[in-house]
Design an enzyme around this catalytic site. Structure first.
Site, short mmCIF file in Angstrom:
data_model
loop_
_atom_site.label_atom_id
_atom_site.label_comp_id
_atom_site.label_asym_id
_atom_site.label_seq_id
_atom_site.Cartn_x
_atom_site.Cartn_y
_atom_site.Cartn_z
N HIS A 132 16.46 -4.96 8.73
CA HIS A 132 17.83 -4.46 8.68
C HIS A 132 18.63 -5.16 7.58
O HIS A 132 19.61 -4.61 7.09
CB HIS A 132 18.51 -4.64 10.05
CG HIS A 132 19.38 -3.48 10.42
ND1 HIS A 132 18.89 -2.21 10.64
CD2 HIS A 132 20.72 -3.39 10.60
CE1 HIS A 132 19.89 -1.40 10.95
NE2 HIS A 132 21.01 -2.08 10.91
N ARG A 182 18.33 -3.03 4.66
CA ARG A 182 19.24 -1.88 4.76
C ARG A 182 20.66 -2.30 4.38
O ARG A 182 21.35 -1.58 3.64
CB ARG A 182 19.19 -1.34 6.20
CG ARG A 182 20.17 -0.19 6.50
CD ARG A 182 19.87 0.36 7.89
NE ARG A 182 20.95 1.13 8.45
CZ ARG A 182 21.15 2.42 8.26
NH1 ARG A 182 20.33 3.10 7.46
NH2 ARG A 182 22.15 3.06 8.84
N HIS A 241 25.54 7.22 8.80
CA HIS A 241 26.57 6.81 9.74
C HIS A 241 27.39 8.02 10.16
O HIS A 241 27.87 8.77 9.31
CB HIS A 241 27.50 5.77 9.11
CG HIS A 241 26.88 4.42 8.96
ND1 HIS A 241 27.37 3.46 8.10
CD2 HIS A 241 25.80 3.86 9.58
CE1 HIS A 241 26.62 2.37 8.20
NE2 HIS A 241 25.66 2.58 9.08
N TYR A 252 30.97 -2.67 4.77
CA TYR A 252 30.36 -3.04 3.51
C TYR A 252 31.40 -3.22 2.39
O TYR A 252 31.10 -3.86 1.38
CB TYR A 252 29.31 -2.01 3.09
CG TYR A 252 28.14 -1.99 4.05
CD1 TYR A 252 27.20 -3.01 4.06
CD2 TYR A 252 28.00 -0.96 4.97
CE1 TYR A 252 26.14 -3.01 4.94
CE2 TYR A 252 26.94 -0.95 5.87
CZ TYR A 252 26.02 -1.98 5.85
OH TYR A 252 24.99 -1.98 6.75
#
Length: 328
Positions: A267, A270, A293, A302
């Site tokens: 992850h 990712r 998402h 982010y």
């Protein structure tokens, strides 16, 4: 209802001891839990004594002020929530004993804990991991593991999406990679399918893997035990579909081989994909679509990572970012 004289600040310690005995005998709380309750309730008694408040005069406003003091003193939101939970239980018991008219902690909630930032690699570290050639691995394993890392970082896939990929498209396939189209079709959360671009490096790594994939000697036996393994894009030495746990072990092992400062999990790759695309493009909607998402607020975390990147660049480059060194 007891009077204020009966329930004054001087009686708080006795009430707390009675409540702790109730919690030990009736609620059967563990010894460590009782110790925590005792600590937080004695702190409450100290605050009531300082404010000259009997227990039946404590209000939600008092509790909120004490909570604010804890927060300003540096106590974390989770710690405050635990304190309030202890106080809430104590006042609930006092209410059952008809010693207070209401529970002043009932509707008081701790501050929200800040959402932790996802861990992402620096661009150089991510590239270093993706370009690793492990001289100790056999060519078959090396081809598979390089393709796994390239897809995780190059496409931002969840580990469940990666292990669900098949070699070819089909009505029963959860996902597949179309190298001619340069696209992976994956089945994400909520059984939502999305297309993700496959970059040149990831496509090259996949072609190398596909050229040797069927050289696994155990594959025919695996097809008998589990026909679905015949379609799996990534397989282990037993010929069976590669598991999520195996992908985690692979990412960790390769990150250590690459000399990265900390072990990498799938992850994290990712997160790195999302952060690096956002740094380059500033297109939040595009990153949302690429990650799959459902809500853009999930993707917005982010932007905080991106701001950290910009802040570091500013501090390093701008002549007015730092105070002048007096020794110069």
């Amino acid at each position: 209802m007891a009077t204020s004289e009966d329930t004054g600040a001087g009686a708080a310690a006795a009430l707390i001891e009675r409540y702790l005995e109730h919690a030990r005998v009736e609620r059967r709380l563990a010894g460590r839990t009782l110790d925590i309750y005792a600590e937080h309730l004695r702190a409450l008694a100290a605050k009531m004594a300082e404010a000259r408040l009997p227990v039946d005069r404590v209000t939600a406003a008092h509790v909120r002020r004490w909570m604010a003091q804890m927060h300003s003193a540096g106590r974390e939101p989770r710690g405050i929530a635990l304190v309030l939970s202890c106080w809430r239980s104590f006042f609930r018991w006092l209410g059952q004993q008809r010693l207070v008219p209401f529970n002043p902690v009932q509707d008081v909630r701790a501050p929200k804990a800040a959402r932790p930032l996802p861990k992402a690699l620096a661009v150089d570290d991510a590239v270093q991991l993706a370009e690793l050639h492990d001289p100790d691995a056999d060519p078959w394993t090396e081809a598979r593991d390089r393709a796994i890392v390239e897809l995780l970082y190059g496409c931002g896939l969840r580990v469940s999406e990666l292990v669900g990929l098949d070699v070819h498209a089909g009505k029963d396939a959860r996902g597949w990679v179309d190298l001619d189209a340069g696209e992976a079709q994956v089945l994400g959360k909520g059984s939502k399918r999305r297309g993700v671009p496959v970059g040149g490096k990831a496509a090259d790594a996949l072609r190398t893997w596909l050229a040797v994939r069927d050289q696994c000697a155990a594959l025919p036996a695996a097809r008998v035990r589990d026909p679905a393994s015949a379609a799996a894009l990534f397989i282990g030495r037993t010929g069976m579909r590669f598991s999520a746990q195996s992908v985690w072990k692979t990412a960790k092992a390769r990150s250590l081989k690459a000399g990265l400062p900390a072990a990498v999990h799938p992850h994290m790759l990712r997160h790195s994909f999302a952060s690096h695309v956002l740094q380059s493009s500033s297109d939040l909607r595009a990153v949302q679509e690429l990650l799959g998402h459902a809500n853009i607020t999930t993707t917005q975390v982010y932007t905080r990572l991106d701001f950290q990147h910009l802040a570091k660049a500013y501090d390093a480059a701008h002549p007015r970012a730092k105070a002048k060194d007096d020794t110069e």
